[in-house]
Design a protein around this motif. Structure first.
Motif, PDB file in Angstrom:
ATOM      1  N   ILE A 181       2.189  -1.891  17.018  1.00 47.29           N
ATOM      2  CA  ILE A 181       3.054  -1.762  15.848  1.00 47.29           C
ATOM      3  C   ILE A 181       4.186  -0.771  16.095  1.00 47.29           C
ATOM      4  O   ILE A 181       5.282  -0.921  15.532  1.00 47.29           O
ATOM      5  N   ALA A 182       3.959   0.213  16.969  1.00 47.07           N
ATOM      6  CA  ALA A 182       5.034   1.154  17.301  1.00 47.07           C
ATOM      7  C   ALA A 182       6.168   0.432  18.027  1.00 47.07           C
ATOM      8  O   ALA A 182       7.355   0.706  17.777  1.00 47.07           O
ATOM      9  N   LYS A 183       5.823  -0.500  18.914  1.00 43.91           N
ATOM     10  CA  LYS A 183       6.856  -1.249  19.642  1.00 43.91           C
ATOM     11  C   LYS A 183       7.669  -2.123  18.693  1.00 43.91           C
ATOM     12  O   LYS A 183       8.903  -2.188  18.798  1.00 43.91           O
ATOM     13  N   VAL A 184       6.984  -2.786  17.761  1.00 41.96           N
ATOM     14  CA  VAL A 184       7.705  -3.633  16.811  1.00 41.96           C
ATOM     15  C   VAL A 184       8.611  -2.782  15.925  1.00 41.96           C
ATOM     16  O   VAL A 184       9.760  -3.146  15.659  1.00 41.96           O
ATOM     17  N   ALA A 185       8.111  -1.645  15.457  1.00 32.78           N
ATOM     18  CA  ALA A 185       8.918  -0.762  14.611  1.00 32.78           C
ATOM     19  C   ALA A 185      10.143  -0.260  15.372  1.00 32.78           C
ATOM     20  O   ALA A 185      11.233  -0.124  14.799  1.00 32.78           O
ATOM     21  N   ARG A 186       9.986  -0.014  16.654  1.00 34.30           N
ATOM     22  CA  ARG A 186      11.091   0.471  17.481  1.00 34.30           C
ATOM     23  C   ARG A 186      12.108  -0.635  17.762  1.00 34.30           C
ATOM     24  O   ARG A 186      13.323  -0.417  17.680  1.00 34.30           O
ATOM     25  N   ASP A 187      11.612  -1.836  18.061  1.00 38.09           N
ATOM     26  CA  ASP A 187      12.504  -2.944  18.427  1.00 38.09           C
ATOM     27  C   ASP A 187      13.095  -3.656  17.216  1.00 38.09           C
ATOM     28  O   ASP A 187      14.139  -4.311  17.325  1.00 38.09           O
ATOM     29  N   GLY A 188      12.405  -3.591  16.087  1.00 35.98           N
ATOM     30  CA  GLY A 188      12.865  -4.307  14.902  1.00 35.98           C
ATOM     31  C   GLY A 188      12.549  -5.784  14.930  1.00 35.98           C
ATOM     32  O   GLY A 188      12.974  -6.543  14.054  1.00 35.98           O
ATOM     33  N   ILE A 189      11.793  -6.218  15.925  1.00 36.33           N
ATOM     34  CA  ILE A 189      11.439  -7.629  16.092  1.00 36.33           C
ATOM     35  C   ILE A 189      10.045  -7.696  16.720  1.00 36.33           C
ATOM     36  O   ILE A 189       9.667  -6.820  17.498  1.00 36.33           O
ATOM     37  N   ALA A 190       9.268  -8.698  16.370  1.00 32.39           N
ATOM     38  CA  ALA A 190       7.931  -8.866  16.941  1.00 32.39           C
ATOM     39  C   ALA A 190       7.893 -10.104  17.816  1.00 32.39           C
ATOM     40  O   ALA A 190       8.458 -11.139  17.460  1.00 32.39           O
ATOM     41  N   SER A 198      -2.880 -21.293  20.517  1.00 32.39           N
ATOM     42  CA  SER A 198      -2.904 -21.409  21.980  1.00 32.39           C
ATOM     43  C   SER A 198      -1.570 -21.927  22.502  1.00 32.39           C
ATOM     44  O   SER A 198      -0.938 -22.794  21.892  1.00 32.39           O
ATOM     45  N   ASP A 199      -1.149 -21.386  23.635  1.00 33.97           N
ATOM     46  CA  ASP A 199       0.057 -21.841  24.332  1.00 33.97           C
ATOM     47  C   ASP A 199       1.296 -21.796  23.451  1.00 33.97           C
ATOM     48  O   ASP A 199       2.140 -22.703  23.480  1.00 33.97           O
ATOM     49  N   SER A 200       1.405 -20.745  22.672  1.00 34.27           N
ATOM     50  CA  SER A 200       2.565 -20.591  21.780  1.00 34.27           C
ATOM     51  C   SER A 200       3.222 -19.232  21.990  1.00 34.27           C
ATOM     52  O   SER A 200       2.593 -18.275  22.467  1.00 34.27           O
ATOM     53  N   VAL A 201       4.491 -19.180  21.629  1.00 33.05           N
ATOM     54  CA  VAL A 201       5.227 -17.911  21.560  1.00 33.05           C
ATOM     55  C   VAL A 201       5.741 -17.764  20.139  1.00 33.05           C
ATOM     56  O   VAL A 201       6.311 -18.710  19.577  1.00 33.05           O
ATOM     57  N   GLY A 202       5.508 -16.619  19.562  1.00 32.36           N
ATOM     58  CA  GLY A 202       6.008 -16.333  18.224  1.00 32.36           C
ATOM     59  C   GLY A 202       7.018 -15.203  18.260  1.00 32.36           C
ATOM     60  O   GLY A 202       6.849 -14.242  19.009  1.00 32.36           O
ATOM     61  N   ILE A 203       8.062 -15.336  17.484  1.00 33.00           N
ATOM     62  CA  ILE A 203       9.076 -14.288  17.337  1.00 33.00           C
ATOM     63  C   ILE A 203       9.344 -14.146  15.843  1.00 33.00           C
ATOM     64  O   ILE A 203       9.520 -15.151  15.147  1.00 33.00           O
ATOM     65  N   ALA A 204       9.386 -12.914  15.347  1.00 27.34           N
ATOM     66  CA  ALA A 204       9.561 -12.746  13.900  1.00 27.34           C
ATOM     67  C   ALA A 204      10.297 -11.454  13.577  1.00 27.34           C
ATOM     68  O   ALA A 204      10.204 -10.456  14.302  1.00 27.34           O
ATOM     69  N   LEU A 220       9.788 -17.727  14.231  1.00 33.39           N
ATOM     70  CA  LEU A 220       9.864 -18.969  15.000  1.00 33.39           C
ATOM     71  C   LEU A 220       8.554 -19.144  15.756  1.00 33.39           C
ATOM     72  O   LEU A 220       8.015 -18.171  16.304  1.00 33.39           O
ATOM     73  N   THR A 221       8.046 -20.369  15.786  1.00 32.74           N
ATOM     74  CA  THR A 221       6.850 -20.695  16.565  1.00 32.74           C
ATOM     75  C   THR A 221       7.248 -21.738  17.600  1.00 32.74           C
ATOM     76  O   THR A 221       7.688 -22.838  17.248  1.00 32.74           O
ATOM     77  N   ILE A 222       7.084 -21.364  18.876  1.00 29.20           N
ATOM     78  CA  ILE A 222       7.625 -22.163  19.977  1.00 29.20           C
ATOM     79  C   ILE A 222       6.521 -22.497  20.990  1.00 29.20           C
ATOM     80  O   ILE A 222       5.759 -21.603  21.384  1.00 29.20           O
ATOM     81  N   PRO A 223       6.392 -23.745  21.421  1.00 29.79           N
ATOM     82  CA  PRO A 223       5.469 -24.043  22.525  1.00 29.79           C
ATOM     83  C   PRO A 223       5.842 -23.202  23.746  1.00 29.79           C
ATOM     84  O   PRO A 223       7.022 -23.094  24.094  1.00 29.79           O
ATOM     85  N   ARG A 224       4.852 -22.617  24.393  1.00 27.39           N
ATOM     86  CA  ARG A 224       5.140 -21.665  25.464  1.00 27.39           C
ATOM     87  C   ARG A 224       5.940 -22.290  26.595  1.00 27.39           C
ATOM     88  O   ARG A 224       6.826 -21.652  27.175  1.00 27.39           O
ATOM     89  N   TYR A 225       5.668 -23.553  26.910  1.00 28.22           N
ATOM     90  CA  TYR A 225       6.378 -24.187  28.025  1.00 28.22           C
ATOM     91  C   TYR A 225       7.871 -24.321  27.740  1.00 28.22           C
ATOM     92  O   TYR A 225       8.693 -24.434  28.659  1.00 28.22           O
ATOM     93  N   ARG A 226       8.243 -24.308  26.435  1.00 27.74           N
ATOM     94  CA  ARG A 226       9.628 -24.515  26.054  1.00 27.74           C
ATOM     95  C   ARG A 226      10.366 -23.202  25.792  1.00 27.74           C
ATOM     96  O   ARG A 226      11.584 -23.200  25.553  1.00 27.74           O
ATOM     97  N   LEU A 238      19.385 -14.351  15.202  1.00 25.83           N
ATOM     98  CA  LEU A 238      19.321 -15.393  14.179  1.00 25.83           C
ATOM     99  C   LEU A 238      18.232 -15.106  13.156  1.00 25.83           C
ATOM    100  O   LEU A 238      18.411 -15.328  11.949  1.00 25.83           O
ATOM    101  N   LEU A 239      17.096 -14.593  13.621  1.00 21.59           N
ATOM    102  CA  LEU A 239      16.011 -14.250  12.698  1.00 21.59           C
ATOM    103  C   LEU A 239      16.415 -13.104  11.778  1.00 21.59           C
ATOM    104  O   LEU A 239      16.113 -13.115  10.580  1.00 21.59           O
ATOM    105  N   GLY A 240      17.097 -12.103  12.340  1.00 25.37           N
ATOM    106  CA  GLY A 240      17.557 -10.988  11.527  1.00 25.37           C
ATOM    107  C   GLY A 240      18.529 -11.433  10.456  1.00 25.37           C
ATOM    108  O   GLY A 240      18.449 -10.995   9.296  1.00 25.37           O
TER     109      GLY A 240
END
Length: 257
Positions: A181-190, A198-204, A220-226, A238-240
């Motif tokens: 949570i410290a990293k997310v608070a510092r970066d402003g993005i998770a 499984s096999d997903s990447v999430g950005i929020a 955003l929920t993205i298949p990891r291969y993509r 874009l999320l911000g």
């Protein structure tokens, strides 16, 4: 907790249980699920039945959603804020990225979150995100984007009830929990990989209801291969923008607890 507020809390818990159950419930089901005495569960169901929120199958002695509950739920689902503000923002985010976008809202009473709107990727290979169920804040980018900006007391409560990752079964130590949570608070993005799916990447990004108040997240929920790491900064931007736009125009969200 006063007697009145205690009754209100139990009534709301019964309504939530009915909404999240596929099918009908017996008095025993309610009693066991909510850790309530059988007599209390029966009384809560009778009160809701009198108001039209619950219907009873007398022959089977089971209870289901009543027409008044169904009517109100549909009114909420058709609220013009969703049609005019939330959905277009998610549709635009998906159009710009080609990936599925989701809007989550923080549920402070349960230290959890729920997805309330989404826009599916046009690609046939995508994740199906169910709406309106309760989801942990601990795993996945959408939860972390909320968790990192909650008061410390709320973060402590979330850690105490944290369950293992639904994908890997990993259990976080307090040191790992705090570092995340410290990293997310510092970066402003998770950002997360295969934590909730499984096999997903999430950005929020966090969705704020004021300078010191987080009410949800946009992700955003993205298949990891993509997933293209060279686009990470673009996704974050874009999320911000989407989060700022939704919070600025959504009167429903500004009123969220």
């Amino acid at each position: 907790m006063s007697e009145t507020s205690g009754t209100t809390h139990r009534i709301l818990s019964v309504l939530r249980l009915l909404a999240e159950t596929a099918g009908t419930l017996s008095v025993k089901d309610v009693s066991q699920s909510l850790a309530l005495p059988m007599s209390t569960s029966h009384r809560m169901l009778d009160m809701l039945m009198e108001a039209g929120f619950v219907e009873k199958d007398t022959a089977r002695r089971r209870y289901g959603i009543g027409m008044e509950y169904f009517r109100i739920a549909n009114l909420v689902a058709q609220n013009p804020v969703v049609a005019a503000t939330l959905q277009p923002a998610l549709d635009e985010l998906t159009r710009r990225t080609g990936e599925s976008s989701v809007l989550s809202i923080y549920l402070p009473a349960d230290r959890a979150m729920t997805f309330v709107a989404k826009s599916d990727s046009p690609d046939s290979l995508r994740f199906e995100i169910p709406l309106f169920g309760q989801t942990s804040l601990v795993w996945g980018a959408t939860g972390l984007a909320i968790l990192a900006f909650l008061p410390k007391a709320a973060q402590d409560a979330v850690f105490e009830q944290a369950a293992p990752s639904p994908v890997s079964g990993k259990v976080l130590s307090r040191k790992e929990f705090d570092a995340r949570i410290a990293k997310v608070a510092r970066d402003g993005i998770a950002v997360s990989e295969s934590e909730k799916l499984s096999d997903s990447v999430g950005i929020a990004a966090p969705l704020r209801g004021g300078p010191d108040r987080v009410i949800g997240s946009v992700g955003l929920t993205i298949p990891r291969y993509r997933y293209d790491r060279t686009k990470a900064a673009l996704y974050a931007e874009l999320l911000g923008r989407a989060a700022t736009g939704i919070a600025g125009r959504g009167t429903l969200l500004r009123a969220a607890p």
